[in-house]
Design a protein around this motif. Structure first.
Motif, PDB file in Angstrom:
ATOM      1  N   ALA A  28      27.467  69.284 -86.542  1.00  0.00           N
ATOM      2  CA  ALA A  28      28.765  69.790 -86.099  1.00  0.00           C
ATOM      3  C   ALA A  28      29.473  68.779 -85.198  1.00  0.00           C
ATOM      4  O   ALA A  28      30.599  69.015 -84.758  1.00  0.00           O
ATOM      5  CB  ALA A  28      28.593  71.116 -85.368  1.00  0.00           C
ATOM      6  N   GLY A  29      28.807  67.660 -84.919  1.00  0.00           N
ATOM      7  CA  GLY A  29      29.405  66.619 -84.096  1.00  0.00           C
ATOM      8  C   GLY A  29      29.249  66.860 -82.612  1.00  0.00           C
ATOM      9  O   GLY A  29      30.017  66.331 -81.808  1.00  0.00           O
ATOM     10  N   ILE A  30      28.274  67.658 -82.247  1.00  0.00           N
ATOM     11  CA  ILE A  30      28.054  68.012 -80.843  1.00  0.00           C
ATOM     12  C   ILE A  30      26.713  67.444 -80.405  1.00  0.00           C
ATOM     13  O   ILE A  30      25.730  67.534 -81.141  1.00  0.00           O
ATOM     14  CB  ILE A  30      28.051  69.545 -80.663  1.00  0.00           C
ATOM     15  N   LYS A  33      22.842  67.996 -75.531  1.00  0.00           N
ATOM     16  CA  LYS A  33      23.060  68.133 -74.090  1.00  0.00           C
ATOM     17  C   LYS A  33      24.400  68.810 -73.811  1.00  0.00           C
ATOM     18  O   LYS A  33      24.495  69.673 -72.935  1.00  0.00           O
ATOM     19  CB  LYS A  33      23.007  66.760 -73.426  1.00  0.00           C
ATOM     20  N   ASP A  34      25.441  68.420 -74.554  1.00  0.00           N
ATOM     21  CA  ASP A  34      26.752  69.043 -74.381  1.00  0.00           C
ATOM     22  C   ASP A  34      26.722  70.506 -74.783  1.00  0.00           C
ATOM     23  O   ASP A  34      27.366  71.346 -74.145  1.00  0.00           O
ATOM     24  CB  ASP A  34      27.803  68.307 -75.216  1.00  0.00           C
ATOM     25  N   PHE A  35      25.974  70.833 -75.835  1.00  0.00           N
ATOM     26  CA  PHE A  35      25.869  72.218 -76.268  1.00  0.00           C
ATOM     27  C   PHE A  35      25.159  73.056 -75.207  1.00  0.00           C
ATOM     28  O   PHE A  35      25.571  74.182 -74.922  1.00  0.00           O
ATOM     29  CB  PHE A  35      25.134  72.319 -77.606  1.00  0.00           C
ATOM     30  N   TRP A  36      24.112  72.496 -74.601  1.00  0.00           N
ATOM     31  CA  TRP A  36      23.396  73.218 -73.545  1.00  0.00           C
ATOM     32  C   TRP A  36      24.308  73.418 -72.337  1.00  0.00           C
ATOM     33  O   TRP A  36      24.320  74.485 -71.726  1.00  0.00           O
ATOM     34  CB  TRP A  36      22.117  72.474 -73.164  1.00  0.00           C
ATOM     35  N   SER A  37      25.101  72.399 -71.995  1.00  0.00           N
ATOM     36  CA  SER A  37      26.061  72.518 -70.896  1.00  0.00           C
ATOM     37  C   SER A  37      27.090  73.605 -71.203  1.00  0.00           C
ATOM     38  O   SER A  37      27.511  74.344 -70.312  1.00  0.00           O
ATOM     39  CB  SER A  37      26.779  71.193 -70.659  1.00  0.00           C
ATOM     40  N   PHE A  38      27.481  73.700 -72.471  1.00  0.00           N
ATOM     41  CA  PHE A  38      28.423  74.733 -72.881  1.00  0.00           C
ATOM     42  C   PHE A  38      27.826  76.125 -72.690  1.00  0.00           C
ATOM     43  O   PHE A  38      28.512  77.042 -72.239  1.00  0.00           O
ATOM     44  CB  PHE A  38      28.835  74.523 -74.336  1.00  0.00           C
ATOM     45  N   ILE A  39      26.563  76.275 -73.034  1.00  0.00           N
ATOM     46  CA  ILE A  39      25.910  77.583 -72.859  1.00  0.00           C
ATOM     47  C   ILE A  39      25.912  77.972 -71.384  1.00  0.00           C
ATOM     48  O   ILE A  39      26.232  79.110 -71.034  1.00  0.00           O
ATOM     49  CB  ILE A  39      24.477  77.556 -73.436  1.00  0.00           C
ATOM     50  N   GLU A  40      25.576  77.029 -70.522  1.00  0.00           N
ATOM     51  CA  GLU A  40      25.596  77.304 -69.084  1.00  0.00           C
ATOM     52  C   GLU A  40      27.020  77.568 -68.598  1.00  0.00           C
ATOM     53  O   GLU A  40      27.247  78.451 -67.760  1.00  0.00           O
ATOM     54  CB  GLU A  40      24.978  76.136 -68.325  1.00  0.00           C
ATOM     55  N   ALA A  41      27.984  76.815 -69.122  1.00  0.00           N
ATOM     56  CA  ALA A  41      29.383  77.002 -68.729  1.00  0.00           C
ATOM     57  C   ALA A  41      29.907  78.347 -69.204  1.00  0.00           C
ATOM     58  O   ALA A  41      30.746  78.962 -68.541  1.00  0.00           O
ATOM     59  CB  ALA A  41      30.236  75.874 -69.288  1.00  0.00           C
ATOM     60  N   MET A  73      33.213  73.885 -65.562  1.00  0.00           N
ATOM     61  CA  MET A  73      33.275  74.720 -66.755  1.00  0.00           C
ATOM     62  C   MET A  73      34.281  74.165 -67.766  1.00  0.00           C
ATOM     63  O   MET A  73      33.988  74.066 -68.947  1.00  0.00           O
ATOM     64  CB  MET A  73      33.652  76.158 -66.379  1.00  0.00           C
ATOM     65  N   PHE A  74      35.462  73.764 -67.295  1.00  0.00           N
ATOM     66  CA  PHE A  74      36.473  73.199 -68.192  1.00  0.00           C
ATOM     67  C   PHE A  74      35.959  71.941 -68.871  1.00  0.00           C
ATOM     68  O   PHE A  74      36.192  71.723 -70.059  1.00  0.00           O
ATOM     69  CB  PHE A  74      37.767  72.886 -67.439  1.00  0.00           C
ATOM     70  N   HIS A  75      35.256  71.114 -68.118  1.00  0.00           N
ATOM     71  CA  HIS A  75      34.715  69.872 -68.670  1.00  0.00           C
ATOM     72  C   HIS A  75      33.722  70.163 -69.806  1.00  0.00           C
ATOM     73  O   HIS A  75      33.734  69.495 -70.838  1.00  0.00           O
ATOM     74  CB  HIS A  75      34.055  69.052 -67.565  1.00  0.00           C
ATOM     75  N   ALA A  76      32.873  71.161 -69.606  1.00  0.00           N
ATOM     76  CA  ALA A  76      31.888  71.519 -70.639  1.00  0.00           C
ATOM     77  C   ALA A  76      32.578  72.111 -71.872  1.00  0.00           C
ATOM     78  O   ALA A  76      32.186  71.826 -73.005  1.00  0.00           O
ATOM     79  CB  ALA A  76      30.869  72.503 -70.081  1.00  0.00           C
ATOM     80  N   PHE A  77      33.610  72.907 -71.664  1.00  0.00           N
ATOM     81  CA  PHE A  77      34.315  73.528 -72.787  1.00  0.00           C
ATOM     82  C   PHE A  77      35.093  72.501 -73.599  1.00  0.00           C
ATOM     83  O   PHE A  77      35.290  72.677 -74.802  1.00  0.00           O
ATOM     84  CB  PHE A  77      35.261  74.626 -72.287  1.00  0.00           C
ATOM     85  N   GLU A  78      35.564  71.431 -72.958  1.00  0.00           N
ATOM     86  CA  GLU A  78      36.335  70.398 -73.660  1.00  0.00           C
ATOM     87  C   GLU A  78      35.518  69.695 -74.741  1.00  0.00           C
ATOM     88  O   GLU A  78      36.067  69.223 -75.727  1.00  0.00           O
ATOM     89  CB  GLU A  78      36.844  69.343 -72.672  1.00  0.00           C
ATOM     90  N   LYS A  79      34.215  69.621 -74.562  1.00  0.00           N
ATOM     91  CA  LYS A  79      33.353  68.886 -75.486  1.00  0.00           C
ATOM     92  C   LYS A  79      32.950  69.696 -76.711  1.00  0.00           C
ATOM     93  O   LYS A  79      32.321  69.172 -77.615  1.00  0.00           O
ATOM     94  CB  LYS A  79      32.092  68.426 -74.755  1.00  0.00           C
ATOM     95  N   ILE A  80      33.307  70.961 -76.737  1.00  0.00           N
ATOM     96  CA  ILE A  80      32.883  71.860 -77.806  1.00  0.00           C
ATOM     97  C   ILE A  80      34.115  72.293 -78.610  1.00  0.00           C
ATOM     98  O   ILE A  80      35.144  72.633 -78.038  1.00  0.00           O
ATOM     99  CB  ILE A  80      32.179  73.104 -77.220  1.00  0.00           C
ATOM    100  N   PRO A  81      34.020  72.299 -79.940  1.00  0.00           N
ATOM    101  CA  PRO A  81      35.161  72.755 -80.751  1.00  0.00           C
ATOM    102  C   PRO A  81      35.562  74.189 -80.395  1.00  0.00           C
ATOM    103  O   PRO A  81      34.715  75.041 -80.131  1.00  0.00           O
ATOM    104  CB  PRO A  81      34.625  72.697 -82.185  1.00  0.00           C
TER     105      PRO A  81
END
Length: 110
Positions: A28-30, A33-41, A73-81
């Motif tokens: 998915a291009g993620i 580590k970014d996906f895990w940060s998204f879950i926490e965010a 939180m915004f930073h983590a969400f930016e990395k996820i589609p």
């Protein structure tokens, strides 16, 4: 002896499922580590959403903490589609609105 075979098969299945999940995340291009940060965010989004409802009652220190956590939180969400978090968009928009209001209020007071 059969119990060890069952344990090995179950461990193999677990590792295979984990590898498959990691593979799908990468496809998915993620980054994982970014996906895990998204879950926490995403968990933090729920907390910030509750705080955003009482933004007018926050002290100065609470506002600073809110701004710092919202930035993370915004930073983590930016990395996820966006398609992965479109269900949370209403909460995200409310937190973003509160974030902007607090930033503007703090800027005006300086």
């Amino acid at each position: 002896m059969t119990i060890f075979t069952i344990i090995y098969v179950l461990l193999f299945i677990i590792f295979t499922l984990i590898a498959l999940a990691v593979f799908q995340i990468r496809m998915a291009g993620i980054k994982v580590k970014d996906f895990w940060s998204f879950i926490e965010a995403n968990e933090m989004l729920d907390k910030l959403y509750h705080f955003s409802k009482t933004a007018d009652k926050m002290s100065g220190q609470e506002q600073v903490i809110f701004l710092m956590e919202a930035d993370k939180m915004f930073h983590a969400f930016e990395k996820i589609p966006e398609i992965l978090w479109e269900e949370e968009y209403e909460k995200y928009a409310k937190v973003l609105s509160t974030y902007k209001d607090i930033k503007l209020l703090r800027w005006a007071s300086n």
